[in-house]
Design an enzyme around this catalytic site. Structure first.
Site, PDB file in Angstrom:
ATOM      1  N   GLY A  76      19.238  87.355  19.033  1.00  0.00           N
ATOM      2  CA  GLY A  76      18.417  86.499  19.892  1.00  0.00           C
ATOM      3  C   GLY A  76      19.041  86.100  21.213  1.00  0.00           C
ATOM      4  N   ASN A 112      23.087  96.149  11.510  1.00  0.00           N
ATOM      5  CA  ASN A 112      24.268  95.293  11.392  1.00  0.00           C
ATOM      6  C   ASN A 112      25.346  96.048  10.637  1.00  0.00           C
ATOM      7  OD1 ASN A 112      22.905  93.154  12.644  1.00  0.00           O
ATOM      8  ND2 ASN A 112      21.934  92.651  10.710  1.00  0.00           N
ATOM      9  N   ARG A 133      28.143  95.176   9.150  1.00  0.00           N
ATOM     10  CA  ARG A 133      29.026  94.276   8.394  1.00  0.00           C
ATOM     11  C   ARG A 133      28.360  93.914   7.076  1.00  0.00           C
ATOM     12  NH1 ARG A 133      25.926  91.171  11.960  1.00  0.00           N
ATOM     13  NH2 ARG A 133      24.635  89.679  10.831  1.00  0.00           N
ATOM     14  N   LYS A 146      15.378  92.582  26.412  1.00  0.00           N
ATOM     15  CA  LYS A 146      16.557  92.402  25.557  1.00  0.00           C
ATOM     16  C   LYS A 146      17.822  92.953  26.214  1.00  0.00           C
ATOM     17  CE  LYS A 146      14.067  92.687  21.143  1.00  0.00           C
ATOM     18  NZ  LYS A 146      14.063  93.294  19.790  1.00  0.00           N
TER      19      LYS A 146
HETATM   20  C1  MV4 Z   1      11.619  91.153  18.719  1.00  0.00           C
HETATM   21  C2  MV4 Z   1      10.559  90.293  18.395  1.00  0.00           C
HETATM   22  C3  MV4 Z   1       9.299  90.663  18.776  1.00  0.00           C
HETATM   23  N1  MV4 Z   1       9.108  91.815  19.450  1.00  0.00           N
HETATM   24  N2  MV4 Z   1      11.380  92.307  19.374  1.00  0.00           N
HETATM   25  C4  MV4 Z   1      15.139  88.222  17.507  1.00  0.00           C
HETATM   26  C5  MV4 Z   1      16.577  88.513  17.266  1.00  0.00           C
HETATM   27  C6  MV4 Z   1      16.781  89.950  17.465  1.00  0.00           C
HETATM   28  N3  MV4 Z   1      17.544  90.485  16.378  1.00  0.00           N
HETATM   29  C7  MV4 Z   1      15.431  90.558  17.547  1.00  0.00           C
HETATM   30  N4  MV4 Z   1      14.489  89.477  17.575  1.00  0.00           N
HETATM   31  C8  MV4 Z   1      13.179  89.705  17.787  1.00  0.00           C
HETATM   32  N5  MV4 Z   1      12.883  90.858  18.399  1.00  0.00           N
HETATM   33  C9  MV4 Z   1      10.141  92.607  19.733  1.00  0.00           C
HETATM   34  N6  MV4 Z   1       9.926  93.740  20.404  1.00  0.00           N
HETATM   35  C10 MV4 Z   1      10.838  89.107  17.723  1.00  0.00           C
HETATM   36  C11 MV4 Z   1      12.168  88.795  17.418  1.00  0.00           C
HETATM   37  C12 MV4 Z   1      12.365  87.555  16.748  1.00  0.00           C
HETATM   38  C13 MV4 Z   1      12.931  87.492  15.502  1.00  0.00           C
HETATM   39  C14 MV4 Z   1      13.369  88.635  14.827  1.00  0.00           C
HETATM   40  C15 MV4 Z   1      13.922  88.557  13.588  1.00  0.00           C
HETATM   41  C16 MV4 Z   1      14.062  87.326  12.991  1.00  0.00           C
HETATM   42  C17 MV4 Z   1      13.678  86.189  13.612  1.00  0.00           C
HETATM   43  C18 MV4 Z   1      13.109  86.251  14.878  1.00  0.00           C
HETATM   44  C19 MV4 Z   1      12.686  85.089  15.495  1.00  0.00           C
HETATM   45  C20 MV4 Z   1      12.137  85.153  16.729  1.00  0.00           C
HETATM   46  C21 MV4 Z   1      11.987  86.377  17.375  1.00  0.00           C
END
Ligand code: MV4
Length: 448
Positions: free
Chosen positions: A165, A290, A292, A158
């Site tokens: 995302g 977040n 906001r 990340k």
């Molecule tokens: C993750 C994850 C799985 N494992 N982190 C996507 C956006 C960002 N805010 C964080 N996200 C994710 N982080 C780890 N370590 C899966 C996601 C993720 C996700 C998170 C929240 C809502 C929708 C999502 C869709 C795909 C992946």
């Protein structure tokens, strides 16, 4: 209290903020782009100022123009809504310098939470569970891969400046690590001008659960329960609800208390959201905060009875929160469907256009947040969300049932929308059983 607030936003959220101000007896100033001359927010506000050409970069994102407008009309405060400048610390600093109250947290807090790697550390130190991963940001592939091995594959790569995302990649093994790391890093450099990354253990198919908090300048923090925002497509939420169907009272209480601890650790002020991933074994992990008000805030308002926009204004004005944690009784179930001008049959391509006849649903426990009207021309420059339909009922089954009836009453002639797509979700067995995660749309609506 403020005499006059400038709303640095457009569409339904600008209208929502204007209504809250009007209830509080605060005069409102709308800003609008050349594409939004006929927009509802510009008509409903007490004053309206054109701030530039249609592209957001030349209007809703132009900090100098907005600050100038604010000074010209002698407004005391700016409400940024969501998107646009809402999480821009430079803008919050500019407001401070000009003696304008930014309705949101301080620029320092925006920065601290905006750096996702730093936010992880702040939370971890406060005893908030985070996904196992790196404590320090990493820049070079070798060091990063070393950490990935330690954490154990699969891992999520990340961007420290990321969120939502962007600049994010999964690596399944040592073999595909370098490639994914470089891709994510390049994306981050291009998108945010920052190449610092962090690595987390990959959580497979989690639920996305977020807690709403609101904090005043006196250190009071109240949590207003959670929202399940797992129904999303390409990181765009489609349906949100409160409460989450599968949390028991014990876990809800624990996560809620953790959210309050997280907000206190950040010395947070104003409205904010603590995002968690909830895995299949019901472990929860902080991922982001977040800073906001969010699109989906109405579901929390419906179950809590707290007007979040009013509370934001109170606490920004230096008043204490109007509720304590003990006052909060979460009641029933609320669901929000985002109505977008898009075509699900054509890969959700945006479909702006002129709306003919409009009928907005109503009735007991029904709320529609929108800025559309009959004859309104949706400009192609901004996002495609044109309405939020929110229902409230005593039970989740009742709320789903009510949402189906409510969407049946909605008429938006002349444009293509995602309403039929919303029906498909509402009629899905797994959705109705609460048995879904962030991969729901991918898995169940794959035919599109
Ligand atoms: C993750 C994850 C799985 N494992 N982190 C996507 C956006 C960002 N805010 C964080 N996200 C994710 N982080 C780890 N370590 C899966 C996601 C993720 C996700 C998170 C929240 C809502 C929708 C999502 C869709 C795909 C992946």
């Amino acid at each position: 209290m403020f005499q006059k607030i400038l709303i640095a936003n457009r569409g339904e959220i600008a209208v929502r903020i204007i209504r809250a101000c009007r209830e509080l007896g605060i005069r409102t100033v709308a800003v609008y782009s050349e594409a939004d001359r006929e927009a509802l927010h510009a008509q409903l506000a007490d004053e309206a100022i054109c701030i530039g050409p249609a592209p957001a970069a030349d209007s809703y994102l132009d900090m100098e123009r907005i600050i100038s407008a604010c000074i010209a009309v002698k407004a005391d405060a700016i409400h940024p809504g969501f998107g646009f400048l809402s999480e821009n610390s430079k803008f919050a600093r500019m407001c401070r310098k000009c003696h304008i109250t930014f309705i949101g947290p301080s620029p320092e807090i925006i920065d601290r939470m905006g750096n996702k790697s730093e936010a992880r550390n702040t939370m971890s130190k406060a005893g908030v569970p985070v996904v196992p991963g790196t404590k320090e940001p990493v820049k070079d592939v070798q060091t990063a891969r070393h950490f990935a091995r330690e954490i154990g594959y699969p891992v999520m790569i990340k961007a420290s400046s990321g969120g939502g995302g962007k600049g994010m990649r999964i690596a399944e093994s040592d073999l595909d690590f370098a490639e994914n790391f470089q891709m994510a890093q390049m994306e981050s450099m291009r998108g945010f001008g920052d190449d610092t990354m962090y690595i987390e253990k990959y959580v497979k198919d989690p639920k996305h659960i977020e807690f709403q908090i609101i904090a005043d300048k006196f250190g009071n923090v109240v949590q207003l329960g959670e929202r399940d925002c797992s129904i999303q497509r390409n990181h765009q939420k489609v349906i949100e609800e409160s409460p989450c169907a599968i949390l028991n009272e014990k876990l809800r209480k624990e996560m809620g208390e953790t959210a309050v601890r997280a907000a206190k650790a950040a010395h947070y002020e104003n409205a904010g959201t603590i995002e968690f991933l909830l895995d299949k074994d019901r472990n929860y992990y902080f991922i982001e905060m977040n800073t906001r008000i969010q699109v989906e805030h109405p579901v929390t308002e419906m179950v809590s009875g707290v007007d979040l926009i009013k509370e934001q204004i109170y606490v920004a004005a230096g008043m204490p929160l109007s509720v304590t944690q003990e006052d909060i009784r979460l009641n029933g179930h609320a669901i929000e469907c985002r109505i977008n001008a898009e075509n699900p049959e054509k890969n959700f391509m945006p479909c702006p256009g002129t709306i003919g006849q409009v009928h907005l649903p109503g009735g007991f426990g029904v709320r529609v947040d929108t800025a559309v009207y009959s004859g309104y021309e949706i400009p192609p420059y901004y996002d495609s969300m044109i309405a939020k339909v929110i229902v409230h009922d005593r039970t989740r089954a009742g709320a789903i049932h009510k949402m189906r009836s409510t969407l049946g009453e909605l008429i938006l002639e002349g444009i293509t929308t995602n309403v039929d797509f919303q029906y498909e979700i509402l009629n899905n067995r797994d959705f109705c059983a609460g048995d879904f995660d962030t991969s729901f749309i991918e898995k169940n609506m794959g035919s599109r």
